[in-house]
Design an enzyme around this catalytic site. Structure first.
Site, short mmCIF file in Angstrom:
data_model
loop_
_atom_site.label_atom_id
_atom_site.label_comp_id
_atom_site.label_asym_id
_atom_site.label_seq_id
_atom_site.Cartn_x
_atom_site.Cartn_y
_atom_site.Cartn_z
CG ASN A 110 -1.95 -1.11 1.15
OD1 ASN A 110 -1.95 -1.89 0.19
ND2 ASN A 110 -2.79 -1.22 2.16
CB THR A 155 -14.17 40.00 -31.30
OG1 THR A 155 -14.76 41.03 -32.08
CG2 THR A 155 -12.91 40.53 -30.62
CG HIS A 156 -18.41 38.55 -31.52
ND1 HIS A 156 -19.14 37.99 -30.51
CD2 HIS A 156 -17.91 39.73 -31.04
CE1 HIS A 156 -19.11 38.79 -29.44
NE2 HIS A 156 -18.37 39.85 -29.74
CB SER A 277 -7.31 12.44 -49.02
OG SER A 277 -8.35 11.67 -49.56
CE LYS A 283 -8.82 17.86 -48.13
NZ LYS A 283 -9.89 17.09 -47.53
CD GLU A 290 -8.17 17.61 -38.82
OE1 GLU A 290 -8.27 16.38 -39.00
OE2 GLU A 290 -8.26 18.45 -39.74
CD GLN A 326 -4.20 -3.28 -9.21
OE1 GLN A 326 -3.54 -3.78 -8.32
NE2 GLN A 326 -4.92 -3.99 -10.05
N1 ARG Z 1 -1.00 -3.33 -7.18
C1 ARG Z 1 -1.55 -2.63 -6.04
C2 ARG Z 1 -1.83 -1.16 -6.40
O1 ARG Z 1 -1.30 -0.69 -7.34
C3 ARG Z 1 -0.60 -2.66 -4.91
C4 ARG Z 1 -1.25 -2.59 -3.58
C5 ARG Z 1 -1.95 -3.82 -3.24
N2 ARG Z 1 -2.40 -3.81 -1.91
C6 ARG Z 1 -3.36 -4.62 -1.47
N3 ARG Z 1 -3.70 -4.50 -0.25
N4 ARG Z 1 -3.97 -5.43 -2.27
O2 ARG Z 1 -2.62 -0.49 -5.78
#
Ligand code: ARG
Length: 465
Positions: A110, A155-156, A277, A283, A290, A326
């Site tokens: 995490n 303008t416009h 084109s 063209k 774009e 994720q």
């Molecule tokens: N691949 C996960 C992410 O990018 C990593 C964290 C995973 N953590 C967990 N508690 N499953 O968020």
């Protein structure tokens, strides 16, 4: 293959779950950052006596062999790796044995994925800032080249006042200047270190988050572990900045398409930036301009995607990390790639675009571009501006009736409109004289545009790079 987290499981994941759950196919682009984060982490673990010096050295050496092999394409990640964090950690254990199992002490994926994303984004932000500076340089060069060249200001969608082309360039310069400032400012909040926040609540181990911050060149550790693993507003800030900047690029791209149209023919986009084109042999299409417009939608989409993902994820009810998070990466990666490529291609296209002054000059005589200048000229002679405005309005009418320009009105025509007005009072009302006189601060006169260029160049040179 049993997962690194598989201890409490009796069954392997279903194949479709594996695929749906995995982020390895997109987060492997952060392998360098993941390894740098791990090296900082284990260096700190060594310093704190959580692993021995020897173990630390073994882990770092193992990580470096993995880095090399990934770079050389010798490691191919599969769905079994799940994500880059486990892809690298499992190979480390494979290569150096049980010592490798100590790396993940006082760390969770995490916080790890957040370290990686912040480091990766930081690197890309520097590159994007460089690209924006390159674009600003091209703009300054073109602004200088076209500082005296007069074109029609609208303008416009109606002819409004004469302006210089350099002036238009410098207007865009200001937009990208703000983009650079915004992105540099976002970097200040991005550059905090989540490592050591662990799953959501910190750790009982005696870690030193200040040391890992220093090693990874972060400003400081994030103050609160729960916030560290659940904050994605740094990505949102990046995507907001990307969206605003893409909007600027898109507006100019739209202008390119207009300038390039058969009706305008103000510019000649270099052949190397156009396409043909498959059916119409004549063209030469401004596809790049774009596409810039089109890709802007894609970057807005990335912003919307993460805003929407984030809006339903609370913290306090023990939901600090959710797998929803994720989804933060692909949109950010896509926006990085799109924004960066767009700036670079736009700058090159701009560099290779020349204005067709012969075509532009044909338009300068149309639409009474100097009408406001004449009214201001009368105001300088003591006629209140509202009256001057009305007099010039009547002059326009008279010209339209006679099918002529202001210069062709006779003294009788002018006197019939207002007794105070004569040809002599009118003086020199050529477009060039009018443009040269627009010297108010920020105005379009070549002298004023040159001042803007000078200030712009000083600012650009003052940026740390
Ligand atoms: N691949 C996960 C992410 O990018 C990593 C964290 C995973 N953590 C967990 N508690 N499953 O968020």
């Amino acid at each position: 293959m049993a997962s690194l987290w598989g201890g409490r499981f009796e069954k392997d994941m279903d194949d479709i779950v594996k695929k749906y759950n995995a982020s390895i196919f997109f987060d492997q682009r952060m392998y360098n950052e993941d390894i740098n984060g791990s090296i900082a982490h284990v260096t700190m673990l060594g310093k704190q006596g959580i692993v021995s010096n020897e173990e630390k050295d073994q882990i770092i050496a193992g990580l470096e062999t993995i880095r090399k092999d990934i770079a050389e394409g010798k490691i191919v990640f599969t769905v079994e790796d799940e994500d880059i964090h486990m892809g690298i950690e499992s190979r480390l254990i494979e290569r150096i044995g049980d010592v490798g199992k100590k790396l993940h002490t006082s760390r969770s994926r995490n916080d790890q994925c957040q370290v990686d994303t912040r480091l990766y984004l930081r690197k890309e932000v520097y590159e994007i800032l460089n690209s924006l500076c390159y674009l600003e340089n091209v703009i300054l060069e073109k602004a200088e080249k076209y500082a005296d060249q007069i074109t029609v200001g609208f303008t416009h969608l109606q002819h409004a006042q004469p302006i210089t082309i350099g002036f238009v360039f410098m207007a865009y310069f200001q937009m990208f200047k703000r983009d650079i400032e915004r992105l540099s400012d976002a970097l200040k909040r991005l550059n905090y270190n989540p490592l050591g926040a662990c799953a959501l609540a910190g750790t009982t181990m005696p870690i030193d988050r200040h040391l890992t911050s220093e090693l990874l060149h972060f400003t400081a550790p994030t103050e609160n572990a729960m916030d560290a693993v659940s904050d994605r507003d740094y990505s949102l800030e990046f995507l907001s900045d990307a969206s605003i900047s893409m909007m600027h690029l898109s507006r100019w791209a739209e202008e390119f398409a207009w300038w390039n149209s058969s009706e305008f023919s103000y510019i000649a986009i270099d052949d190397s930036f156009c396409t043909g084109s498959s059916i119409m042999p004549q063209k030469k299409n401004p596809d790049i301009a774009e596409l810039v417009r089109g890709k802007t939608g894609r970057v807005y989409g990335a912003l919307m995607s993460i805003l929407t993902t984030m809006k339903g994820i609370p913290l306090g009810t023990a939901l600090a990390y959710n797998k929803d998070f994720q989804e933060d990466k692909e949109s950010v990666f896509d926006a990085i790639d799109t924004w960066k490529a767009t700036i670079d291609i736009f700058a090159k296209m701009l560099d290779k675009t020349e204005f067709r002054m012969d075509q532009i000059e044909k338009q300068l005589g149309k639409g009474f571009l100097n009408a406001t200048d004449i009214a201001e000229h009368f105001a300088k002679q003591g006629i209140p501006f509202r009256e001057a405005h009305s007099i010039v309005g009547h002059m326009v009418k008279a010209c339209e009736n006679k099918g002529c320009d202001f210069e062709d009105l006779t003294d009788e025509d002018l006197q019939a409109i207002d007794k105070r007005v004569t040809k002599e009072l009118l003086g020199d009302i050529s477009i060039k004289t009018c443009v040269n006189a627009r010297v108010s601060f920020g105005g379009t006169a070549p002298s004023e545009v040159r001042r803007q260029i000078e200030v712009g160049r000083q600012w650009l040179n003052s940026l740390e790079r």
